[in-house]
Design a protein around this motif. Structure first.
Motif, short mmCIF file in Angstrom:
data_model
loop_
_atom_site.label_atom_id
_atom_site.label_comp_id
_atom_site.label_asym_id
_atom_site.label_seq_id
_atom_site.Cartn_x
_atom_site.Cartn_y
_atom_site.Cartn_z
N VAL A 62 -12.97 4.08 -4.05
CA VAL A 62 -12.22 3.68 -2.86
C VAL A 62 -12.53 4.66 -1.74
O VAL A 62 -12.39 5.87 -1.92
CB VAL A 62 -10.69 3.64 -3.13
N ALA A 63 -12.93 4.13 -0.59
CA ALA A 63 -13.10 4.93 0.62
C ALA A 63 -12.07 4.42 1.62
O ALA A 63 -11.91 3.21 1.79
CB ALA A 63 -14.51 4.78 1.18
N TYR A 64 -11.36 5.34 2.26
CA TYR A 64 -10.34 4.96 3.23
C TYR A 64 -10.55 5.73 4.52
O TYR A 64 -11.14 6.80 4.53
CB TYR A 64 -8.93 5.19 2.68
N SER A 65 -10.04 5.16 5.61
CA SER A 65 -10.20 5.78 6.92
C SER A 65 -8.96 6.59 7.32
O SER A 65 -9.07 7.72 7.75
CB SER A 65 -10.49 4.71 7.97
N ILE A 66 -7.78 5.99 7.17
CA ILE A 66 -6.53 6.63 7.58
C ILE A 66 -5.64 6.82 6.34
O ILE A 66 -5.51 5.90 5.53
CB ILE A 66 -5.78 5.76 8.62
N GLU A 67 -5.03 7.99 6.24
CA GLU A 67 -4.15 8.25 5.11
C GLU A 67 -2.81 7.55 5.29
O GLU A 67 -2.21 7.61 6.36
CB GLU A 67 -3.93 9.76 4.95
N TYR A 68 -2.35 6.86 4.26
CA TYR A 68 -1.05 6.19 4.25
C TYR A 68 0.04 7.25 4.12
O TYR A 68 -0.19 8.32 3.56
CB TYR A 68 -1.02 5.21 3.07
N ARG A 69 1.23 6.96 4.64
CA ARG A 69 2.31 7.96 4.65
C ARG A 69 2.72 8.40 3.24
O ARG A 69 3.20 9.50 3.05
CB ARG A 69 3.51 7.41 5.41
N GLY A 80 -0.41 6.44 -4.09
CA GLY A 80 -1.46 5.50 -4.47
C GLY A 80 -2.78 6.20 -4.70
O GLY A 80 -3.51 5.91 -5.65
N LEU A 81 -3.10 7.16 -3.83
CA LEU A 81 -4.33 7.94 -3.99
C LEU A 81 -4.28 8.77 -5.27
O LEU A 81 -5.27 8.88 -6.00
CB LEU A 81 -4.57 8.83 -2.78
N SER A 82 -3.11 9.34 -5.54
CA SER A 82 -2.95 10.14 -6.76
C SER A 82 -3.16 9.28 -8.00
O SER A 82 -3.83 9.70 -8.95
CB SER A 82 -1.56 10.78 -6.81
N LEU A 83 -2.61 8.07 -7.99
CA LEU A 83 -2.77 7.15 -9.12
C LEU A 83 -4.24 6.80 -9.32
O LEU A 83 -4.74 6.80 -10.45
CB LEU A 83 -1.95 5.89 -8.91
N LEU A 84 -4.94 6.50 -8.24
CA LEU A 84 -6.37 6.16 -8.34
C LEU A 84 -7.15 7.32 -8.98
O LEU A 84 -7.94 7.10 -9.89
CB LEU A 84 -6.94 5.84 -6.96
N ARG A 85 -6.91 8.52 -8.50
CA ARG A 85 -7.61 9.69 -9.04
C ARG A 85 -7.28 9.89 -10.52
O ARG A 85 -8.17 10.19 -11.33
CB ARG A 85 -7.26 10.94 -8.24
N GLU A 86 -6.01 9.72 -10.86
CA GLU A 86 -5.58 9.87 -12.26
C GLU A 86 -6.29 8.87 -13.16
O GLU A 86 -6.60 9.17 -14.32
CB GLU A 86 -4.06 9.69 -12.35
N ALA A 87 -6.58 7.68 -12.64
CA ALA A 87 -7.25 6.63 -13.41
C ALA A 87 -8.77 6.78 -13.41
O ALA A 87 -9.48 5.98 -14.00
CB ALA A 87 -6.87 5.26 -12.84
N GLY A 88 -9.28 7.81 -12.71
CA GLY A 88 -10.71 8.05 -12.70
C GLY A 88 -11.48 7.31 -11.62
O GLY A 88 -12.70 7.27 -11.63
N VAL A 89 -10.74 6.72 -10.66
CA VAL A 89 -11.38 6.03 -9.55
C VAL A 89 -11.82 7.11 -8.54
O VAL A 89 -11.03 7.99 -8.20
CB VAL A 89 -10.42 5.03 -8.88
N GLN A 90 -13.04 7.03 -8.08
CA GLN A 90 -13.51 7.97 -7.07
C GLN A 90 -12.83 7.64 -5.74
O GLN A 90 -12.77 6.47 -5.34
CB GLN A 90 -15.03 7.85 -6.88
N VAL A 91 -12.32 8.66 -5.08
CA VAL A 91 -11.61 8.47 -3.82
C VAL A 91 -12.19 9.40 -2.77
O VAL A 91 -12.41 10.59 -3.05
CB VAL A 91 -10.09 8.76 -3.99
N CYS A 92 -12.47 8.87 -1.59
CA CYS A 92 -12.93 9.73 -0.51
C CYS A 92 -12.43 9.19 0.83
O CYS A 92 -12.16 8.00 0.96
CB CYS A 92 -14.45 9.86 -0.49
N ARG A 93 -12.30 10.10 1.76
CA ARG A 93 -11.91 9.72 3.12
C ARG A 93 -13.18 9.57 3.95
O ARG A 93 -14.03 10.45 3.97
CB ARG A 93 -10.99 10.76 3.74
N LEU A 94 -13.28 8.45 4.63
CA LEU A 94 -14.41 8.16 5.49
C LEU A 94 -13.83 7.71 6.83
O LEU A 94 -13.53 6.55 7.02
CB LEU A 94 -15.28 7.07 4.86
N ALA A 95 -13.61 8.67 7.70
CA ALA A 95 -12.90 8.39 8.96
C ALA A 95 -13.66 7.50 9.90
O ALA A 95 -14.69 7.06 9.81
CB ALA A 95 -12.56 9.69 9.67
#
Length: 160
Positions: free
Chosen positions: A134-141, A145-160
């Motif tokens: 998952v790549a996201y532009s703006i962080e949600y308040r 959700g990001l923590s859950l994704l990382r815990e499940a082994g989903v790669q997460v990155c911010r791409l502004a």
């Protein structure tokens, strides 16, 4: 200058967000496999239903002298639609995943590009759909959700 495929997909998500039917927030999603778009989604009311309307009903002088600099619930009178979270819109991630399911498109091993970091329930859907990045532009308040994704082994990155 040639843009990266990741930049192209995020820019596509930003264009898709412009289709949002929620007046409070516009979010767009592109789900891709091998850097090729599979499905898109944007937030808004369920198909065939009236669009979300969060038009401010406060008296002009109750919000910072009549000028709203940014959306914040505490700036609005109680009961003002602009001060309440949207309860009508289906999130962009859910719409994209539902569209894929409806049309028999596998999202297993796909990458999701979204203009807003996924909330917790959307992160659950992303994990169960088999999306691996998952790549996201703006962080949600709420970053749970990001923590859950990382815990499940989903790669997460911010791409502004």
């Amino acid at each position: 200058m040639r843009i990266t495929r990741e930049r192209m997909l995020m820019d596509m998500a930003k264009v898709v967000a412009q289709r949002s039917t929620c007046s409070r927030m516009s979010v767009g999603v592109i789900v891709a496999a091998e850097s090729r778009p599979l499905v898109s989604g944007y937030n808004g009311a369920p198909s065939g239903m009236d669009h979300c309307d969060h038009t401010c009903t406060c008296l002009p002088d109750t919000i910072r002298g009549g000028e709203v600099m940014e959306w914040r619930a505490e700036l609005h009178e109680r009961g003002c639609p602009a001060g309440d979270p949207c309860k009508i819109a289906v999130h962009a991630e859910a719409n994209a995943i539902a569209h894929a399911a409806k049309n028999g498109i596998s999202l297993d091993l796909a990458h999701l590009f979204t203009t807003m970091a996924p909330c917790y329930p959307c992160s659950q859907l992303i994990i169960n759909a088999g999306i691996v990045a998952v790549a996201y532009s703006i962080e949600y308040r709420d970053v749970s959700g990001l923590s859950l994704l990382r815990e499940a082994g989903v790669q997460v990155c911010r791409l502004a």
